[in-house]
Scaffold this active site. Sequence first.
Site, PDB file in Angstrom:
ATOM      1  N   SER A 124      -8.944  -3.617  -7.676  1.00  0.00           N
ATOM      2  CA  SER A 124      -8.253  -2.599  -8.075  1.00  0.00           C
ATOM      3  C   SER A 124      -8.527  -1.908  -9.522  1.00  0.00           C
ATOM      4  CB  SER A 124      -6.789  -2.765  -7.954  1.00  0.00           C
ATOM      5  OG  SER A 124      -6.486  -3.495  -9.110  1.00  0.00           O
ATOM      6  N   HIS A 132      -4.441  -4.276  -2.407  1.00  0.00           N
ATOM      7  CA  HIS A 132      -4.554  -2.951  -2.540  1.00  0.00           C
ATOM      8  C   HIS A 132      -4.916  -2.044  -1.291  1.00  0.00           C
ATOM      9  CE1 HIS A 132      -3.679  -3.079  -6.988  1.00  0.00           C
ATOM     10  NE2 HIS A 132      -4.065  -4.399  -6.965  1.00  0.00           N
ATOM     11  N   LYS A 147       3.220  -2.232  -2.611  1.00  0.00           N
ATOM     12  CA  LYS A 147       2.305  -1.305  -3.399  1.00  0.00           C
ATOM     13  C   LYS A 147       2.263  -0.161  -2.378  1.00  0.00           C
ATOM     14  CE  LYS A 147      -0.474  -4.550  -6.071  1.00  0.00           C
ATOM     15  NZ  LYS A 147       0.551  -4.660  -7.116  1.00  0.00           N
TER      16      LYS A 147
END
Length: 435
Positions: A218, A246, A277
């Site tokens: 990321s 991610h 996320k």
Amino acid sequence: MHSLQGKVDCWAKRTAGGMQCLPKEKERRVNYEQVFDSAIDRLHSEGRYRVFIDILRNKGAYPNARCFAGHNGPKPITVWCSNDYLAMGQHPKVIAAMEEALHDVGAGSGGTRNIGGNTHYHIDLETELADLHDKEAALLFTSGYVSNDATLSTLAKVLPGCVIFSDELNHASMIAGIRNSGAEKRVFRHNDVDHLEQLLAETDPACPKLIAFESVYSMDADIAPIHAICDLAEKYNALTYIDEVHAVGMYGARGGGISERDDAAHRIDIIEGTLGKAFGVMGGYIAADRRIIDVIRSYAPGFIFTTSLSPVLVAGVLAAVRHLKASSIEREAQGQAAALLKTLFADAGLPVMPSTTHIVPLMVGDPVRAKKVSDILLAEYGVYVQPINFPTVPRGTERLRFTPGPQHTPAMMTELTGALVEIWQRLDLERRKAA
Ligand SMILES: Cc1ncc(COP(=O)(O)O)c(C=O)c1O
């Protein structure tokens, strides 16, 4: 700090049998205040003391938020650095599911999974996540960090003599898990399969082996060569562990991550992800075959000895996972936003790092200047992007990390680019030749 000094004095008195310390002994005593102060001073002097920005996101209007830092009352800002990549934390289905769960079963789970905290929501979500990755089973943890730490540390203990092969840019939670396992670690250069093969070939074929890596890195915004790593795992009889934190929700037709996009999920033994996320809420998980899940469930202290996630959070995640399995609209809009922002930055000569993912990092290369750019953006332009410093990235590669989402409009991006160009000029930062 009085109480600390008090403790020290008390200890000194006890160990000295109530007598006053001699001056020499006094000199040798630990000065705790000084130790703590110098630890913080060090961060200040390196320009990487972390300041948390005080914000509230505006429900339903993301990326708009309010900032409370250094103002009289809240100031409207635009958030550019959230990991709620698809704004699912604001999605009406997610919010409705959480409200419903709250009113149905109350706030918390009331216990560990083993003692009272195994709610039907948890079981449903594990089934949904196992299906997402086409695995037999899944296991929930309270965060992605905990899932990496608990799983890696337990796996290697269950496999005596295990050697773990770890990408040099692996996340701190994987590094912690590997360290806590006590296993031998061999670090391979980032995404370098030749180096990985060299290390595998040097290792006793009779040793259990585990290759631990991420799919989307990321901070550098690049992607692992999953199939090439799996080829090596097959050749050298190693297990594979991938962190898709991610990537879950973001890639693949149903949001199963890069392993789904690249049709590699069946080649990976353990897929790890976060629920905080792209899924917009909180929590972490692994998905694997039934046997591995049973081992982690039964042996991992980080799973066993902690209160399970609130069913309210789990209900929200369930709604997000189900939605993103069926809908690609958010992923597509995010992809378009990221592509546009990269182009705008490059055309303006801003040092955007090469990125094959949804993340748009802008290199500054110095912690003080990265903080300065971020401070000006917030104070003068109402733009919030956090500077990224060591140890999250290597020293000298400090950067700003932009995460445009489906709701960041082209007008917002043009405005942001203009602001950055002005600040780059003001601070005399290096620009590339505009394309
Ligand atoms: C690669 C990676 N793995 C794991 C984590 C931890 O996930 P969580 O935020 O759910 O604890 C992070 C957090 O940023 C991460 O970047």
